[in-house]
Design a protein around this motif. Sequence first.
Motif, short mmCIF file in Angstrom:
data_model
loop_
_atom_site.label_atom_id
_atom_site.label_comp_id
_atom_site.label_asym_id
_atom_site.label_seq_id
_atom_site.Cartn_x
_atom_site.Cartn_y
_atom_site.Cartn_z
N ALA A 39 0.83 -1.21 0.00
CA ALA A 39 0.00 0.00 0.00
C ALA A 39 0.87 1.25 0.00
CB ALA A 39 -0.93 0.00 1.21
N GLY A 40 1.96 1.23 0.76
CA GLY A 40 2.87 2.38 0.79
C GLY A 40 3.52 2.61 -0.56
N ILE A 41 3.98 1.55 -1.20
CA ILE A 41 4.63 1.68 -2.50
C ILE A 41 3.65 2.12 -3.58
CG2 ILE A 41 5.88 0.41 -4.30
CD1 ILE A 41 7.07 -1.32 -2.09
N SER A 42 2.37 1.77 -3.41
CA SER A 42 1.37 2.15 -4.42
C SER A 42 1.23 3.67 -4.53
CB SER A 42 0.01 1.53 -4.08
OG SER A 42 -0.58 2.17 -2.95
N CYS A 43 1.67 4.39 -3.52
CA CYS A 43 1.58 5.85 -3.55
C CYS A 43 2.51 6.45 -4.60
CB CYS A 43 1.92 6.44 -2.18
SG CYS A 43 0.73 5.96 -0.89
N LEU A 44 3.44 5.64 -5.13
CA LEU A 44 4.34 6.12 -6.18
C LEU A 44 3.60 6.39 -7.49
CD1 LEU A 44 7.36 3.65 -5.70
CD2 LEU A 44 7.29 6.08 -5.06
N TRP A 45 2.45 5.74 -7.67
CA TRP A 45 1.73 5.86 -8.94
C TRP A 45 0.69 6.96 -8.84
CZ3 TRP A 45 5.16 3.41 -11.26
CH2 TRP A 45 5.69 2.22 -10.77
N LYS A 46 0.74 7.87 -9.78
CA LYS A 46 -0.17 9.01 -9.77
C LYS A 46 -1.58 8.63 -10.19
CE LYS A 46 3.51 12.36 -10.72
NZ LYS A 46 4.02 13.39 -11.66
N ASP A 47 -1.68 7.56 -10.97
CA ASP A 47 -3.00 7.11 -11.43
C ASP A 47 -3.69 6.32 -10.32
OD1 ASP A 47 -5.22 6.15 -12.69
OD2 ASP A 47 -4.15 5.01 -14.24
N PRO A 48 -4.71 6.88 -9.67
CA PRO A 48 -5.36 6.18 -8.54
C PRO A 48 -6.11 4.93 -8.97
CG PRO A 48 -6.59 8.15 -9.11
CD PRO A 48 -5.33 8.19 -9.92
N SER A 49 -6.43 4.83 -10.25
CA SER A 49 -7.24 3.69 -10.70
C SER A 49 -6.48 2.38 -10.66
CB SER A 49 -7.75 3.94 -12.12
OG SER A 49 -6.68 3.96 -13.05
N ILE A 50 -5.12 2.43 -10.62
CA ILE A 50 -4.35 1.18 -10.61
C ILE A 50 -3.86 0.82 -9.21
CG2 ILE A 50 -3.59 1.57 -12.98
CD1 ILE A 50 -0.79 2.19 -11.83
N LYS A 51 -4.10 1.68 -8.22
CA LYS A 51 -3.55 1.43 -6.88
C LYS A 51 -4.13 0.17 -6.25
CE LYS A 51 -2.14 6.11 -5.58
NZ LYS A 51 -2.27 7.20 -4.59
N GLY A 52 -5.44 -0.03 -6.38
CA GLY A 52 -6.06 -1.21 -5.79
C GLY A 52 -5.50 -2.49 -6.40
N GLU A 53 -5.40 -2.51 -7.73
CA GLU A 53 -4.85 -3.68 -8.39
C GLU A 53 -3.38 -3.89 -8.00
OE1 GLU A 53 -5.83 -4.74 -12.52
OE2 GLU A 53 -6.82 -2.79 -12.64
N PHE A 54 -2.61 -2.80 -7.93
CA PHE A 54 -1.19 -2.89 -7.59
C PHE A 54 -1.00 -3.52 -6.22
CE2 PHE A 54 2.71 -1.35 -5.67
CZ PHE A 54 3.64 -1.55 -6.67
N ILE A 55 -1.78 -3.07 -5.24
CA ILE A 55 -1.64 -3.60 -3.88
C ILE A 55 -1.97 -5.09 -3.87
CG2 ILE A 55 -2.54 -3.49 -1.52
CD1 ILE A 55 -3.13 -0.50 -2.05
N GLN A 56 -3.08 -5.47 -4.51
CA GLN A 56 -3.51 -6.86 -4.46
C GLN A 56 -2.49 -7.79 -5.12
OE1 GLN A 56 -7.25 -9.78 -5.68
NE2 GLN A 56 -6.74 -8.06 -6.98
N VAL A 57 -2.02 -7.44 -6.32
CA VAL A 57 -1.11 -8.36 -7.02
C VAL A 57 0.28 -8.39 -6.39
CG1 VAL A 57 -2.32 -8.16 -9.22
CG2 VAL A 57 -0.45 -6.56 -8.71
N SER A 58 0.61 -7.38 -5.57
CA SER A 58 1.92 -7.36 -4.93
C SER A 58 2.00 -8.32 -3.75
CB SER A 58 2.26 -5.94 -4.45
OG SER A 58 2.40 -5.05 -5.53
#
Length: 314
Positions: A84-103
Amino acid sequence: MEHLIFSLNAVVPVFLMMVLGYIFHKIGWIDDEFASKMNKFVFLVPLPALLFGDLATVDFTEMWDVRFVLFCFVITVLSIGIAAGISCLWKDPSIKGEFIQVSYRSSAALLGIAFIQNIYGTAGMAPLMIIGSVPLYNVMAVLVLSLFKPGRQGLGGDVWKRTMKGIVTNPIMIGIAAGLLWSFFRLPMPQILGKVVSGVGGVATPMGLMAMGASFDFGKAFDKLGPAVTAAFIKLIGFCAVFLPLAVGLGFREEKLAAILVMLGSATTVSSYVMARNMGHEGVLSASVVMLTTLFSAFTLTGWLYLLRSIGYI
């Protein structure tokens, strides 16, 4: 060389089964619909039977380890927090949920059990690892995908109700619970039942791995390359580098350490893509990470296993 051969013998057969599935799909022996049904069947019947059989025939008092289950749970929580912390690197909020889950979300059941079976001949401590991590996987997946859903309206009570029902009725969790209760009450295993359970459970690994290979799509592996490569690195290398030394320091060895390695460093589960799509996300990032981690985990798992084997921990 002996340790390298041991590591290759544990990992390579798992991925060769996936390669077979991919080849069978390419030559038309397994189509998309058949692969999907194989995946569903393995999830509903052989995997629960395999876990039930492994647990029902062991001594519950010797096998149960609260400390190990709690470790798996806490490490899963920490992994989700880091993702979740690393997901803050991405400016596009629409991919944050997917990024956290697949990580954080591993293929702990199918790939994990196949991996441990190749080393020890049984599912080992994988069922206890699943108890400590998989229910949390599912709950947190719903939470993060709902929080970062495009056009989010909020977390409704029906979402949580469906999630909890899904956990309680999950065939894998039912198989684990039945096996634990069977072992706890020391119920005898009739020879006929034992052979049926063993026969059904025996098809779980080859069928599941071939179905996964048949579903592989190289075209999706390189979409959204930046976030996908970052998530794949975290999944296959980052969490292992951070938490494996902690597991070793706490005294986990052999089957327990192998189960922790699977929890931390195996490929992202295919169900993460299915869940992302069903909850209103594009799913491209999820599909990319599933493909990348499935492709490269053959090398990274071999490396981690070789390292732990060389040091004498597995």
